[in-house]
Design an enzyme around this catalytic site. Structure first.
Site, mmCIF file in Angstrom:
data_model
loop_
_atom_site.group_PDB
_atom_site.id
_atom_site.type_symbol
_atom_site.label_atom_id
_atom_site.label_comp_id
_atom_site.label_asym_id
_atom_site.label_seq_id
_atom_site.Cartn_x
_atom_site.Cartn_y
_atom_site.Cartn_z
ATOM 1 N N CYS A 171 22.153 9.769 7.104
ATOM 2 C CA CYS A 171 23.313 9.153 7.758
ATOM 3 C C CYS A 171 23.879 10.010 8.869
ATOM 4 O O CYS A 171 24.735 9.557 9.634
ATOM 5 C CB CYS A 171 24.384 8.841 6.716
ATOM 6 S SG CYS A 171 23.994 7.372 5.728
ATOM 7 N N ASP A 190 20.714 -1.166 6.534
ATOM 8 C CA ASP A 190 20.855 0.272 6.768
ATOM 9 C C ASP A 190 19.479 0.915 6.801
ATOM 10 O O ASP A 190 18.617 0.604 5.959
ATOM 11 C CB ASP A 190 21.696 0.913 5.656
ATOM 12 C CG ASP A 190 22.489 2.119 6.154
ATOM 13 O OD1 ASP A 190 21.900 2.957 6.863
ATOM 14 O OD2 ASP A 190 23.683 2.223 5.833
#
Length: 340
Positions: free
Chosen positions: A13, A63
């Site tokens: 991330c 994601d």
């Protein structure tokens, strides 16, 4: 997988576009008006929610990112757990997932098979099904999921609806981004790496299931924007999030690595985004960095009524022993986030 990882300029991330830069782009998009769209991108929430019937809505999210670990199967597990987390953060249940794959032609295809196998393990653990996906060649490997789940439209956990007087529970320790930075610099201790890998691979399913037994006013998962930026989003326009730095759970070695400036570019982007939204005062630099650290597959931040917060915490600790009450919600003050 050393060459596999060496070809990546960033990972996990920490590869996300910074919240400030992203906001500039999103605000320029047209508004979409559909009464069935219960949660869209306007609130920077974790997933979209679209109502189908009075009692049923779908929750949808996507994601993906580049690797942050050398073992491809571990990377697959982490990426899948991270993608599934957005459904849990809304209070939903994952139903099915689609693979998203970008892969260099020069890399061995067997490594990709391991990535996909790791992802499939987490999808199965979530009780969802894998039903396809899409792949392209790319300069850097990337993997993730598009996930669809179900949710009761009357029981959505939005990220910006806390109530004054609520207490805040964080379910996983912070510091995985800093530990991964230390790993890249070949300075991370094995114990710290193991703690970070275990945390990133653990589904937020179990903490969310425990929390479902109680009233939850707001929830988000802590990912690339770090605790502070996600807390700022939770505050919305009318509340202030008060955090207790002394109560934060974190991987112990991450504090030491932060002291040694083993940091991430994403952490600096998060610091820039929080300028004017929080005052650090004399808070030690390592604690500042832990709150800014981009988390990959991080924990849930739950806003729950004060009168049941301890009971909620006790239930969650059965699944996440390091979960802790880390703050409270008050009416809006000078800053959206305060540290006490």
């Amino acid at each position: 997988m050393k060459s596999f990882l060496a070809n990546c300029t960033t990972g996990g991330c920490g590869a996300k576009i910074g919240p400030g830069e992203l906001a500039k782009v999103l605000t320029a998009l047209p508004a979409f008006n559909d009464s069935r769209l219960l949660v869209g991108f306007d609130a920077s929430d974790d997933a979209a929610v679209y109502q189908l019937t009075e009692d049923m809505a779908i929750v949808s999210t996507v994601d993906f990112f580049t690797p942050m670990v050398e073992d491809p199967r571990t990377f697959g597990r982490i990426a899948a757990a991270n993608a599934l987390s957005d459904v849990y953060a809304m209070g939903g249940t994952p139903l099915f997932a689609l693979n998203l794959v970008c892969y260099p032609e020069r890399e061995e295809i067997e490594a990709l098979g391991e990535v996909l196998a790791g992802g499939a393990e987490k999808i199965m653990e979530a009780g969802a099904v894998l039903c396809g996906g899409h792949s392209i060649y790319d300069r850097e490997p990337k993997y993730g999921l598009a996930v669809t789940g179900k949710i009761n439209p009357r029981k959505i956990w939005k990220n910006n609806t806390p109530q004054s007087g609520d207490q805040l529970i964080l379910t996983k320790p912070l510091g995985v981004g800093i530990v991964m930075a230390a790993l890249r610099g070949e300075m991370a201790e094995a114990e710290a790496v193991e703690a970070a890998l275990t945390s990133m691979q653990r589904l937020n399913k179990y903490a969310a299931e425990k929390a479902q037994e109680f009233p939850v006013h707001a929830c988000t998962d802590i990912t690339g924007f770090g605790l502070l930026a996600h807390a700022r989003e939770m505050a919305g326009e009318s509340k202030t999030i008060v955090l207790y730095p002394a109560q934060l759970p974190y991987i112990p070695q991450a504090y030491t690595y932060a002291q040694e400036y083993l940091l991430t570019a994403a952490g600096q982007r998060n610091r820039n985004f929080m300028a004017g939204a929080v005052e650090f005062g004399d808070l030690p630099f390592p604690l500042q960095e832990l709150m800014l650290d981009p988390q990959t597959s991080g924990g849930l931040l739950l806003s729950v009524p004060r009168d049941c917060a301890q009971e909620v915490l006790k239930a969650i600790q059965e699944a996440e022993p390091k979960a802790a009450i880390i703050g409270e919600v008050i009416n809006r003050q000078e800053f959206p986030v305060l540290l006490r």
